[in-house]
Enzyme design. Structure first.
Site, PDB file in Angstrom:
ATOM      1  N   SER A  81     -33.831  46.820  18.082  1.00 44.28           N
ATOM      2  CA  SER A  81     -32.961  46.173  19.066  1.00 44.28           C
ATOM      3  C   SER A  81     -33.693  45.373  20.134  1.00 44.28           C
ATOM      4  O   SER A  81     -33.039  44.710  20.944  1.00 44.28           O
ATOM      5  CB  SER A  81     -32.068  47.211  19.733  1.00 44.28           C
ATOM      6  OG  SER A  81     -31.052  47.619  18.848  1.00 44.28           O
ATOM      7  N   ALA A 145     -20.094  51.928   5.404  1.00 41.65           N
ATOM      8  CA  ALA A 145     -20.333  50.490   5.232  1.00 41.65           C
ATOM      9  C   ALA A 145     -21.813  50.190   5.036  1.00 41.65           C
ATOM     10  O   ALA A 145     -22.677  50.875   5.570  1.00 41.65           O
ATOM     11  CB  ALA A 145     -19.823  49.727   6.445  1.00 41.65           C
ATOM     12  N   TYR A 171     -22.106  50.029  24.150  1.00 43.53           N
ATOM     13  CA  TYR A 171     -23.159  49.370  23.386  1.00 43.53           C
ATOM     14  C   TYR A 171     -22.742  49.224  21.921  1.00 43.53           C
ATOM     15  O   TYR A 171     -22.359  50.197  21.271  1.00 43.53           O
ATOM     16  CB  TYR A 171     -24.446  50.184  23.480  1.00 43.53           C
ATOM     17  CG  TYR A 171     -25.663  49.532  22.890  1.00 43.53           C
ATOM     18  CD1 TYR A 171     -26.501  48.753  23.674  1.00 43.53           C
ATOM     19  CD2 TYR A 171     -25.996  49.715  21.554  1.00 43.53           C
ATOM     20  CE1 TYR A 171     -27.637  48.159  23.139  1.00 43.53           C
ATOM     21  CE2 TYR A 171     -27.130  49.128  21.010  1.00 43.53           C
ATOM     22  CZ  TYR A 171     -27.939  48.349  21.813  1.00 43.53           C
ATOM     23  OH  TYR A 171     -29.068  47.759  21.272  1.00 43.53           O
ATOM     24  N   ASN A 173     -23.888  46.945  18.315  1.00 47.48           N
ATOM     25  CA  ASN A 173     -24.705  45.951  17.626  1.00 47.48           C
ATOM     26  C   ASN A 173     -23.889  44.742  17.184  1.00 47.48           C
ATOM     27  O   ASN A 173     -24.414  43.636  17.064  1.00 47.48           O
ATOM     28  CB  ASN A 173     -25.394  46.602  16.426  1.00 47.48           C
ATOM     29  CG  ASN A 173     -26.458  47.591  16.847  1.00 47.48           C
ATOM     30  OD1 ASN A 173     -27.442  47.230  17.463  1.00 47.48           O
ATOM     31  ND2 ASN A 173     -26.241  48.862  16.537  1.00 47.48           N
ATOM     32  N   GLY A 309     -36.114  49.663  20.834  1.00 43.90           N
ATOM     33  CA  GLY A 309     -35.738  49.339  19.474  1.00 43.90           C
ATOM     34  C   GLY A 309     -35.832  50.586  18.629  1.00 43.90           C
ATOM     35  O   GLY A 309     -36.821  51.309  18.692  1.00 43.90           O
TER      36      GLY A 309
END
Length: 362
Positions: A81, A145, A171, A173, A309
């Site tokens: 991230s 998914a 938060y 993505n 990240g």
């Protein structure tokens, strides 16, 4: 610190985030943070860990330390991230050029993309995507998914109701996947091309890349490991398909490059003052998150800025002072790090709250 969802968390894809002074030789001046690094292995269960700290002051230093031979300063690794800060910087540059406005609704640039199941792109602004107040569901939270494109990721997110009304911090993505599509619509180029043109090439970040569909890491690199939930053993996941992360987390980088990037960003080399101020504005999230970066207040009262990240096989964190003149990046070669937040906070406290090393005359 915001709660950051890792990219590619199992079972999703079975795994799925100058300084102004001449640097002194690495390891010349041991810093308090170094003694904490071994705790990532002994207490956190990481195979190896490494950090690179830089400070530009009357006592400058550039110090690398690792816990073993399996992790090196020049290694490329998946930065997860941290990609979001790069994407946010591109979007803010486009805003500074007048090619978009942060107040633009998503629907103005991507008509009809976000619509249905309570989601409405006419009520979500670009700023809301940048600071995670859009209300969009996080596509990586859907365990069933396996999206391999931005369009797939958006479809997964829209199959769920919003996590909250626009304006509520959550938060996700998905926000940055959509921003990647915004960059393409505005510039005619994909976000990876714009990041290379606007950031990687001008700053000479020679170890940084956006791999697209490439499953291997460029050389040199170490290994990446995740913990098998069945028996707790570490499994090698160095090779993986990063397309599911996309603009939310596909970046590959190095310790040196991430230190350089955040130094340049906070030092005003990438954004103009108005756009940098916007990036650091956390008003909408009540101090939790800005636009692609977040603040963390340390025990001594100092606030550092940066991003972390967390992607399969890798955990990374860069933190820097507001002026970018003191920066630290650490990484471990696993996403399965026990007591990660406590270990990270102790490391940052040790680095930024302790006195700088003293330079001794030769």
């Amino acid at each position: 610190m915001p709660t950051l969802r890792a990219l590619f968390v199992a079972p999703l894809l079975l795994a799925l985030l100058g300084l102004g002074a001449t640097p002194l030789p690495e390891e010349s001046f041991p810093t308090p943070a170094m003694s904490h690094l071994s705790r990532f292995v002994a207490g956190g269960g990481a195979p190896t860990a490494a950090l690179l700290a830089r400070r530009a002051s009357t006592a400058p230093y550039d110090t690398f330390r690792s816990t073993g031979p399996g992790i090196r300063r020049a290694d490329r690794f998946r930065a997860g991230s941290v990609t979001k800060t790069f994407v946010a910087a591109v979007v803010l540059q486009l805003a500074g050029e007048g090619r978009l406005r942060l107040s633009d609704p998503v629907d103005r640039l991507l008509p009809g993309l976000i619509r249905g199941n309570g989601n409405d792109g006419r009520r979500i602004t670009l700023r809301a995507l940048l600071d995670h107040t859009s209300g969009l569901n996080d596509y990586t939270a859907d365990a069933s998914a396996r999206p391999l494109s931005a369009a797939d990721a958006v479809r997964v997110a829209l199959s769920h109701r919003p996590t909250g009304a626009p304006g509520h911090y959550a938060y996700a993505n998905t926000n940055y996947v959509v921003l990647g599509l915004v960059v393409r619509r505005v510039t005619g180029h994909d976000y990876a091309t714009e990041i290379r043109r606007r950031i990687i090439n001008p700053l000479r970040l020679t170890g940084t890349s956006l791999p697209g569909a490439r499953t291997t890491l460029p050389s040199p690199h170490g290994r990446g490991f995740t913990r098998d939930p069945a028996d707790g053993t570490l499994r090698d996941v160095t090779a993986l398909d990063p397309r599911g992360a996309g603009a939310a987390g596909e970046l590959i980088s190095t310790l040196d490059d991430l230190d350089r990037f955040y130094t340049a960003l906070l030092g005003g080399e990438i954004l103009r003052p108005a756009e940098l101020a916007a990036m650091l504005d956390t008003t909408a999230t009540h101090g939790v998150y800005g636009l692609g970066v977040y603040p963390q207040r340390l025990s001594c009262g100092l606030t550092v800025w940066g991003h972390n990240g967390h992607i399969t096989g890798s955990r990374v964190r860069t933190a820097a002072t507001r002026d970018g003149r003191h920066v630290l990046t650490y990484r471990v070669d696993t996403d399965a790090l026990a007591d990660a937040e406590a270990l990270e906070t102790a490391l940052l406290d040790a680095e930024f709250c302790a006195r700088a090393p003293t330079v001794r005359a030769p």
